[in-house]
Design a protein around this motif. Sequence first.
Motif, PDB file in Angstrom:
ATOM      1  N   SER A 173       0.817  -1.214   0.000  1.00  0.00           N
ATOM      2  CA  SER A 173       0.000   0.000   0.000  1.00  0.00           C
ATOM      3  C   SER A 173       0.845   1.256   0.000  1.00  0.00           C
ATOM      4  O   SER A 173       0.341   2.353  -0.272  1.00  0.00           O
ATOM      5  CB  SER A 173      -0.911   0.021   1.230  1.00  0.00           C
ATOM      6  N   VAL A 174       2.120   1.112   0.358  1.00  0.00           N
ATOM      7  CA  VAL A 174       3.073   2.219   0.392  1.00  0.00           C
ATOM      8  C   VAL A 174       4.424   1.674  -0.068  1.00  0.00           C
ATOM      9  O   VAL A 174       4.633   0.466  -0.120  1.00  0.00           O
ATOM     10  CB  VAL A 174       3.200   2.848   1.799  1.00  0.00           C
ATOM     11  N   ILE A 175       5.332   2.573  -0.387  1.00  0.00           N
ATOM     12  CA  ILE A 175       6.703   2.215  -0.761  1.00  0.00           C
ATOM     13  C   ILE A 175       7.645   2.834   0.262  1.00  0.00           C
ATOM     14  O   ILE A 175       7.498   4.002   0.625  1.00  0.00           O
ATOM     15  CB  ILE A 175       7.042   2.707  -2.179  1.00  0.00           C
ATOM     16  N   LYS A 176       8.624   2.057   0.731  1.00  0.00           N
ATOM     17  CA  LYS A 176       9.555   2.530   1.765  1.00  0.00           C
ATOM     18  C   LYS A 176      10.949   2.718   1.170  1.00  0.00           C
ATOM     19  O   LYS A 176      11.534   1.785   0.619  1.00  0.00           O
ATOM     20  CB  LYS A 176       9.609   1.495   2.896  1.00  0.00           C
ATOM     21  N   GLY A 197      10.045  14.924  -3.009  1.00  0.00           N
ATOM     22  CA  GLY A 197       8.603  14.746  -2.998  1.00  0.00           C
ATOM     23  C   GLY A 197       8.124  13.557  -2.186  1.00  0.00           C
ATOM     24  O   GLY A 197       7.006  13.071  -2.396  1.00  0.00           O
ATOM     25  N   VAL A 198       8.952  13.080  -1.252  1.00  0.00           N
ATOM     26  CA  VAL A 198       8.539  11.976  -0.377  1.00  0.00           C
ATOM     27  C   VAL A 198       7.305  12.396   0.415  1.00  0.00           C
ATOM     28  O   VAL A 198       7.250  13.491   0.969  1.00  0.00           O
ATOM     29  CB  VAL A 198       9.697  11.573   0.560  1.00  0.00           C
ATOM     30  N   ASP A 199       6.325  11.508   0.475  1.00  0.00           N
ATOM     31  CA  ASP A 199       5.037  11.846   1.071  1.00  0.00           C
ATOM     32  C   ASP A 199       5.038  11.790   2.597  1.00  0.00           C
ATOM     33  O   ASP A 199       4.333  12.562   3.248  1.00  0.00           O
ATOM     34  CB  ASP A 199       3.969  10.868   0.551  1.00  0.00           C
ATOM     35  N   VAL A 200       5.785  10.843   3.157  1.00  0.00           N
ATOM     36  CA  VAL A 200       5.717  10.576   4.593  1.00  0.00           C
ATOM     37  C   VAL A 200       7.118  10.315   5.128  1.00  0.00           C
ATOM     38  O   VAL A 200       7.912   9.613   4.487  1.00  0.00           O
ATOM     39  CB  VAL A 200       4.827   9.339   4.871  1.00  0.00           C
ATOM     40  N   LEU A 201       7.415  10.860   6.303  1.00  0.00           N
ATOM     41  CA  LEU A 201       8.641  10.496   7.013  1.00  0.00           C
ATOM     42  C   LEU A 201       8.306   9.412   8.025  1.00  0.00           C
ATOM     43  O   LEU A 201       7.388   9.566   8.839  1.00  0.00           O
ATOM     44  CB  LEU A 201       9.250  11.707   7.721  1.00  0.00           C
ATOM     45  N   ALA A 202       9.043   8.306   7.979  1.00  0.00           N
ATOM     46  CA  ALA A 202       8.789   7.172   8.852  1.00  0.00           C
ATOM     47  C   ALA A 202       9.103   7.480  10.305  1.00  0.00           C
ATOM     48  O   ALA A 202       8.614   6.791  11.213  1.00  0.00           O
ATOM     49  CB  ALA A 202       9.609   5.963   8.396  1.00  0.00           C
ATOM     50  N   HIS A 203       9.950   8.475  10.535  1.00  0.00           N
ATOM     51  CA  HIS A 203      10.301   8.944  11.879  1.00  0.00           C
ATOM     52  C   HIS A 203      10.283  10.463  11.868  1.00  0.00           C
ATOM     53  O   HIS A 203      10.734  11.089  10.892  1.00  0.00           O
ATOM     54  CB  HIS A 203      11.717   8.503  12.282  1.00  0.00           C
ATOM     55  N   THR A 204       9.821  11.057  12.955  1.00  0.00           N
ATOM     56  CA  THR A 204      10.064  12.485  13.126  1.00  0.00           C
ATOM     57  C   THR A 204      11.570  12.728  13.049  1.00  0.00           C
ATOM     58  O   THR A 204      12.341  11.997  13.677  1.00  0.00           O
ATOM     59  CB  THR A 204       9.548  12.948  14.493  1.00  0.00           C
ATOM     60  N   PRO A 205      12.041  13.728  12.275  1.00  0.00           N
ATOM     61  CA  PRO A 205      13.487  13.970  12.195  1.00  0.00           C
ATOM     62  C   PRO A 205      14.120  14.082  13.583  1.00  0.00           C
ATOM     63  O   PRO A 205      13.632  14.829  14.438  1.00  0.00           O
ATOM     64  CB  PRO A 205      13.576  15.295  11.437  1.00  0.00           C
ATOM     65  N   PHE A 206      15.213  13.328  13.781  1.00  0.00           N
ATOM     66  CA  PHE A 206      15.783  13.238  15.125  1.00  0.00           C
ATOM     67  C   PHE A 206      17.298  13.394  15.161  1.00  0.00           C
ATOM     68  O   PHE A 206      17.892  13.254  16.229  1.00  0.00           O
ATOM     69  CB  PHE A 206      15.387  11.905  15.781  1.00  0.00           C
ATOM     70  N   THR A 207      17.916  13.712  14.033  1.00  0.00           N
ATOM     71  CA  THR A 207      19.369  13.897  14.054  1.00  0.00           C
ATOM     72  C   THR A 207      19.777  15.354  13.876  1.00  0.00           C
ATOM     73  O   THR A 207      20.965  15.663  13.843  1.00  0.00           O
ATOM     74  CB  THR A 207      20.031  13.031  12.968  1.00  0.00           C
ATOM     75  N   GLU A 208      18.777  16.239  13.785  1.00  0.00           N
ATOM     76  CA  GLU A 208      19.052  17.669  13.646  1.00  0.00           C
ATOM     77  C   GLU A 208      17.755  18.432  13.889  1.00  0.00           C
ATOM     78  O   GLU A 208      16.663  17.882  13.763  1.00  0.00           O
ATOM     79  CB  GLU A 208      19.582  17.991  12.249  1.00  0.00           C
ATOM     80  N   VAL A 241       7.231   6.476   1.676  1.00  0.00           N
ATOM     81  CA  VAL A 241       7.657   6.738   3.053  1.00  0.00           C
ATOM     82  C   VAL A 241       9.177   6.635   3.087  1.00  0.00           C
ATOM     83  O   VAL A 241       9.748   5.710   2.514  1.00  0.00           O
ATOM     84  CB  VAL A 241       7.060   5.697   4.020  1.00  0.00           C
ATOM     85  N   ALA A 242       9.832   7.563   3.754  1.00  0.00           N
ATOM     86  CA  ALA A 242      11.294   7.511   3.842  1.00  0.00           C
ATOM     87  C   ALA A 242      11.756   7.441   5.287  1.00  0.00           C
ATOM     88  O   ALA A 242      11.252   8.155   6.155  1.00  0.00           O
ATOM     89  CB  ALA A 242      11.931   8.722   3.172  1.00  0.00           C
TER      90      ALA A 242
END
Length: 326
Positions: free
Chosen positions: A132-135, A182-193, A166-167
């Motif tokens: 249903s999604v691509i990672k 143009g990635v639709d969804v981040l799999a994690h809230t950005p956490f390295t910056e 999803v990235a």
Amino acid sequence: MAHDPEALRDLLGPEAALCHRAITGEQGVSLPPLTDHHVHLHLIDERALAAGGIAGVVDLGGDPVALARRGDDGIPRVAYAGAFLTAVGGYPVGRAWAPPEIAREIADPSTHPGVPDGAATAVDEQASFGASVIKASLNSTAGPVLDRGTLAAIVEVARERRLPVVAHAEGDGMPQLALDAGVDVLAHTPFTEFVGRAFTAHAVKAGQVWISTLSIHGDDPGAAEFARVNLAGFAAAGGRVLYGTDLGNGDQRVGVNPDEVAALDRAGIRGAALVAAMADPWPFTDPPPGVCTFVPGAPPSGLEEIADWLRGATVVPTEELIHDDH
């Protein structure tokens, strides 16, 4: 105060209702069915999910063949990405938790079907197994990452197949790389910056969605603070947040994770907004059918009680519940 139906809806959202179970008479609160938007089923015992209040999951990295064979009936309802699409030698290739079946190394940015190790070939494989999604994997802290051209090819082909991308974006500049492609969804809230206001505004304007996964940073206060501040800014700017735990990553409770709920609350996603993030049916448009999440006992009286209160959540058939607030 939350025992009043209107106050309860103000606290937990418009679908929250006082109710009791028809057979046992047990009283409690019904919520829309909840979804964990980031899990890895091959690393957990999924039988505990419904008992723990989770009616739907999104598997963001698994064996596409095994996922296709499981069928699409029952609870939890499962949507999945299939394998991680990654650079040659990129994350999660070689990780102890990641069998070879859950990664596809892309060596060619071709958008033509059938090209060996090509971008389109990898996307089409996942689609053929019911994804249903691509990672896409963009983890510069753990090896090579997809270059801009290859990532753009993945997004282009997925969009043609009407599949959101999803990235996993980890490392300096990786969230920006995902956003620019143009990635639709981040799999994690950005956490390295800290991503900053300009990035956040661009992400919100582009309609990007972020999956929370805040509680995985319990042993890394720096990453936890990056994620909290980034998500708070994103939500405050109008961004769409999905509840997700990266279940399978470390020792986590199978079911509603009170630590994740509490972390979302600390990021300002509270009450009705929190329930909305947990009940969002993405990537489906409708919630899991025929069930709801039921929390027995007295409802919470304030925002600060919700995380602990949700420990009691379970999934029950909708027909089993009789509403008491009509």
